[in-house]
Motif scaffolding. Structure first.
Motif, PDB file in Angstrom:
ATOM      1  N   ILE A   1       0.863  -1.174   0.000  1.00 61.62           N
ATOM      2  CA  ILE A   1       0.000   0.000   0.000  1.00 61.62           C
ATOM      3  C   ILE A   1       0.902   1.228   0.000  1.00 61.62           C
ATOM      4  O   ILE A   1       1.525   1.552   1.013  1.00 61.62           O
ATOM      5  N   ASN A   2       1.030   1.867  -1.137  1.00 63.80           N
ATOM      6  CA  ASN A   2       1.945   3.004  -1.282  1.00 63.80           C
ATOM      7  C   ASN A   2       3.347   2.661  -0.780  1.00 63.80           C
ATOM      8  O   ASN A   2       3.991   3.433  -0.061  1.00 63.80           O
ATOM      9  N   GLY A   3       3.791   1.474  -1.166  1.00 63.99           N
ATOM     10  CA  GLY A   3       5.140   1.041  -0.832  1.00 63.99           C
ATOM     11  C   GLY A   3       5.288   0.372   0.517  1.00 63.99           C
ATOM     12  O   GLY A   3       6.359  -0.159   0.834  1.00 63.99           O
ATOM     13  N   LYS A   4       4.237   0.366   1.334  1.00 62.79           N
ATOM     14  CA  LYS A   4       4.301  -0.238   2.663  1.00 62.79           C
ATOM     15  C   LYS A   4       3.500  -1.536   2.697  1.00 62.79           C
ATOM     16  O   LYS A   4       2.556  -1.714   1.930  1.00 62.79           O
ATOM     17  N   SER A   5       3.882  -2.405   3.604  1.00 67.27           N
ATOM     18  CA  SER A   5       3.129  -3.641   3.766  1.00 67.27           C
ATOM     19  C   SER A   5       1.751  -3.325   4.331  1.00 67.27           C
ATOM     20  O   SER A   5       1.525  -2.256   4.909  1.00 67.27           O
ATOM     21  N   PHE A   6       0.842  -4.255   4.187  1.00 71.23           N
ATOM     22  CA  PHE A   6      -0.520  -4.049   4.669  1.00 71.23           C
ATOM     23  C   PHE A   6      -0.538  -3.838   6.184  1.00 71.23           C
ATOM     24  O   PHE A   6      -1.246  -2.962   6.695  1.00 71.23           O
ATOM     25  N   SER A   7       0.257  -4.617   6.907  1.00 68.78           N
ATOM     26  CA  SER A   7       0.286  -4.493   8.371  1.00 68.78           C
ATOM     27  C   SER A   7       0.845  -3.142   8.803  1.00 68.78           C
ATOM     28  O   SER A   7       0.331  -2.511   9.733  1.00 68.78           O
TER      29      SER A   7
END
Length: 262
Positions: free
Chosen positions: A248-254
């Motif tokens: 999500i925008n380069g970040k993991s979901f968690s």
């Protein structure tokens, strides 16, 4: 006698109106072939609506497709694509049978698909049969909002280039958007997925809204990639979420969830 006459008149008018509200899918296919835009409201569509025109295409193809030999150049494809170049619009319509833009024909060995160059609208419709849009390209605006998909549904590998909405839709059986690509922001807000929902490898290039969406069973977003707004407020998932490798925008979901909470 007068009462009997009145009842017969009412029955005749009722049957007449019912007949007028029914449209044969073959008529729609003929109009598309003749370059006519399709625009129906409050109609019941009977018969399979085949956007691939498989039967027509088969007449021009070999009876049985020969498979490539191992020494072949590999450029021979078994995919037959049909371009739909008219506007498609259905509002408050019921499709009693299948709506197909994808047919893997085992007898011939060919796979038939359909792409849509103009706008595609299926708002507040009821798909009582299958709705198959695998591999379809939607070049213009499309809208499936408020519709009910009662049987198998697939938008796998579908590409949406312009505005698109799936707001307030209901998917009764397993639905898949695996490998599909959305170039504009898309909303599934208020939708219900009664069976498993698959968004594995799906690409949202301008954001997506799952606000108030009810996933009653499993949600698979493995490898899903989102750029832009990601609205999951009041989203509910009944069972498991597979979010492995989701970005999500380069970040993991968690990590995204942690940032939202903070």
């Amino acid at each position: 006698m007068k009462i009997k006459f009145t009842l017969l008149t009412i029955l005749f008018l009722s049957l007449s109106l019912t007949a007028q509200n029914k449209i044969d899918a073959a008529t729609i296919m003929e109009d598309i072939a003749n370059g006519k835009d399709i625009n129906y409201t409050n109609k019941t569509i009977v018969g399979t609506l085949d956007f691939t025109y498989m039967e027509e295409a088969l007449k021009k193809l070999p009876k049985r497709k020969k498979k490539n030999s191992w020494w072949g150049n590999g450029n021979y494809s078994n995919s037959i694509e049909k371009d739909i170049d008219v506007k498609i619009s259905f509002t408050n319509c019921v499709f009693r049978d299948d709506v197909l833009a994808y047919i893997p024909d085992e007898d011939s060995g060919y796979t038939f698909t359909a792409d849509f160059e103009e706008s595609v609208i299926f708002t507040n419709c009821n798909f009582e049969g299958k709705a198959m849009f695998k591999y379809s390209d939607f070049d213009s605006d499309s809208d499936f909002s408020g519709s009910i998909f009662s049987e198998d549904t697939t938008f796998k590998y579908a590409k949406f280039d312009r505005e698109i909405s799936f707001e307030n839709t209901k998917f009764v059986e397993v639905s898949t958007f695996k490998y599909s690509e959305f170039r504009r922001n898309v909303s599934f807000a208020g939708s219900v997925f009664e069976d498993s929902a698959i968004f594995k490898y799906t690409k949202f290039k301008d954001g997506v809204s799952f606000r108030n969406v009810n996933f009653e069973e499993d949600l698979n977003i493995k490898y899903m990639n989102v750029s832009g707004d990601f609205d999951i407020s009041n989203m509910n998932v009944g069972y498991d979420i597979d979010s492995k490798y989701t970005k999500i925008n380069g970040k993991s979901f968690s990590k995204y969830l942690l940032n939202v909470k903070n």
